[in-house]
Design a protein around this motif. Structure first.
Motif, PDB file in Angstrom:
ATOM      1  N   LEU A 133     -12.418  76.813  81.968  1.00 38.87           N
ATOM      2  CA  LEU A 133     -12.955  78.143  82.281  1.00 38.87           C
ATOM      3  C   LEU A 133     -13.340  78.888  81.013  1.00 38.87           C
ATOM      4  CD1 LEU A 133     -10.580  79.320  85.144  1.00 38.87           C
ATOM      5  CD2 LEU A 133     -12.971  78.620  85.334  1.00 38.87           C
ATOM      6  N   GLU A 134     -12.552  78.735  79.963  1.00 39.37           N
ATOM      7  CA  GLU A 134     -12.881  79.396  78.697  1.00 39.37           C
ATOM      8  C   GLU A 134     -14.182  78.859  78.118  1.00 39.37           C
ATOM      9  OE1 GLU A 134      -9.396  78.701  76.372  1.00 39.37           O
ATOM     10  OE2 GLU A 134      -8.245  80.274  77.376  1.00 39.37           O
ATOM     11  N   ARG A 135     -14.363  77.538  78.196  1.00 41.87           N
ATOM     12  CA  ARG A 135     -15.615  76.947  77.699  1.00 41.87           C
ATOM     13  C   ARG A 135     -16.808  77.445  78.512  1.00 41.87           C
ATOM     14  NH1 ARG A 135     -12.533  72.099  77.226  1.00 41.87           N
ATOM     15  NH2 ARG A 135     -13.374  71.411  79.211  1.00 41.87           N
ATOM     16  N   GLU A 136     -16.652  77.498  79.822  1.00 41.46           N
ATOM     17  CA  GLU A 136     -17.725  77.988  80.685  1.00 41.46           C
ATOM     18  C   GLU A 136     -18.031  79.461  80.371  1.00 41.46           C
ATOM     19  OE1 GLU A 136     -20.568  78.025  83.880  1.00 41.46           O
ATOM     20  OE2 GLU A 136     -19.752  76.503  82.549  1.00 41.46           O
ATOM     21  N   ASN A 137     -16.992  80.241  80.157  1.00 41.32           N
ATOM     22  CA  ASN A 137     -17.166  81.650  79.814  1.00 41.32           C
ATOM     23  C   ASN A 137     -17.931  81.796  78.500  1.00 41.32           C
ATOM     24  OD1 ASN A 137     -16.878  84.407  80.125  1.00 41.32           O
ATOM     25  ND2 ASN A 137     -14.864  84.464  79.159  1.00 41.32           N
ATOM     26  N   ASP A 138     -17.562  80.998  77.492  1.00 46.22           N
ATOM     27  CA  ASP A 138     -18.264  81.039  76.202  1.00 46.22           C
ATOM     28  C   ASP A 138     -19.737  80.655  76.364  1.00 46.22           C
ATOM     29  OD1 ASP A 138     -15.987  81.829  74.888  1.00 46.22           O
ATOM     30  OD2 ASP A 138     -15.457  79.803  74.212  1.00 46.22           O
ATOM     31  N   ARG A 139     -19.991  79.622  77.179  1.00 46.39           N
ATOM     32  CA  ARG A 139     -21.368  79.186  77.417  1.00 46.39           C
ATOM     33  C   ARG A 139     -22.192  80.295  78.060  1.00 46.39           C
ATOM     34  NH1 ARG A 139     -24.689  77.079  81.197  1.00 46.39           N
ATOM     35  NH2 ARG A 139     -23.194  77.296  82.895  1.00 46.39           N
ATOM     36  N   LEU A 140     -21.617  80.945  79.047  1.00 44.74           N
ATOM     37  CA  LEU A 140     -22.323  82.034  79.731  1.00 44.74           C
ATOM     38  C   LEU A 140     -22.550  83.223  78.804  1.00 44.74           C
ATOM     39  CD1 LEU A 140     -20.556  81.845  83.203  1.00 44.74           C
ATOM     40  CD2 LEU A 140     -22.874  81.102  82.645  1.00 44.74           C
ATOM     41  N   LYS A 141     -21.588  83.495  77.938  1.00 42.01           N
ATOM     42  CA  LYS A 141     -21.768  84.580  76.973  1.00 42.01           C
ATOM     43  C   LYS A 141     -22.925  84.284  76.023  1.00 42.01           C
ATOM     44  CE  LYS A 141     -17.061  86.399  76.844  1.00 42.01           C
ATOM     45  NZ  LYS A 141     -15.838  86.539  76.031  1.00 42.01           N
TER      46      LYS A 141
ATOM     47  N   THR B 105      -8.789  75.954  79.884  1.00 44.11           N
ATOM     48  CA  THR B 105      -9.722  75.691  78.795  1.00 44.11           C
ATOM     49  C   THR B 105     -11.120  75.400  79.324  1.00 44.11           C
ATOM     50  OG1 THR B 105      -9.049  73.369  78.729  1.00 44.11           O
ATOM     51  CG2 THR B 105      -7.965  74.855  77.182  1.00 44.11           C
TER      52      THR B 105
END
Length: 95
Positions: free
Chosen positions: A68-76, A66
């Motif tokens: 990593l998912e939050r970081e991925n969403d932030r980068l997107k 989760t």
């Protein structure tokens, strides 16, 4: 030509390991009954117990996912903002 390896489903592995852990069957008996090598049953049993031990110790694998998912969403979101800025800059140049 070599023999093809048999693939054991998770359900079958679990049933075999649990029958050994409960004392219903010995490892040798389970191996003979199911046509599995004894060392493979020992490996499954070790993996089963280690996974349970890790979970009881509070292994936080899901929390890592989760994060990593939050970081991925932030980068997107950052990439989307930068694309919007570039698009606006291109439109201003055309004026």
């Amino acid at each position: 030509m070599g023999k093809q390896r048999k693939v054991w489903s998770t359900d079958v592995q679990e049933a075999i390991v649990l029958s050994v852990l409960r004392g219903e069957l010995g490892v040798a008996d389970a191996a003979r009954q199911h046509g599995v090598n004894e060392s493979l049953i020992h490996t499954w049993k070790t993996q089963f117990l280690e996974a349970g031990r890790a979970r009881l110790a509070g292994d936080r694998q899901n929390e890592g996912a989760t994060t990593l998912e939050r970081e991925n969403d932030r980068l997107k979101r950052i990439v989307a903002e930068k694309e919007l800025e570039l698009d606006l800059a291109r439109n201003v140049r055309r004026l």
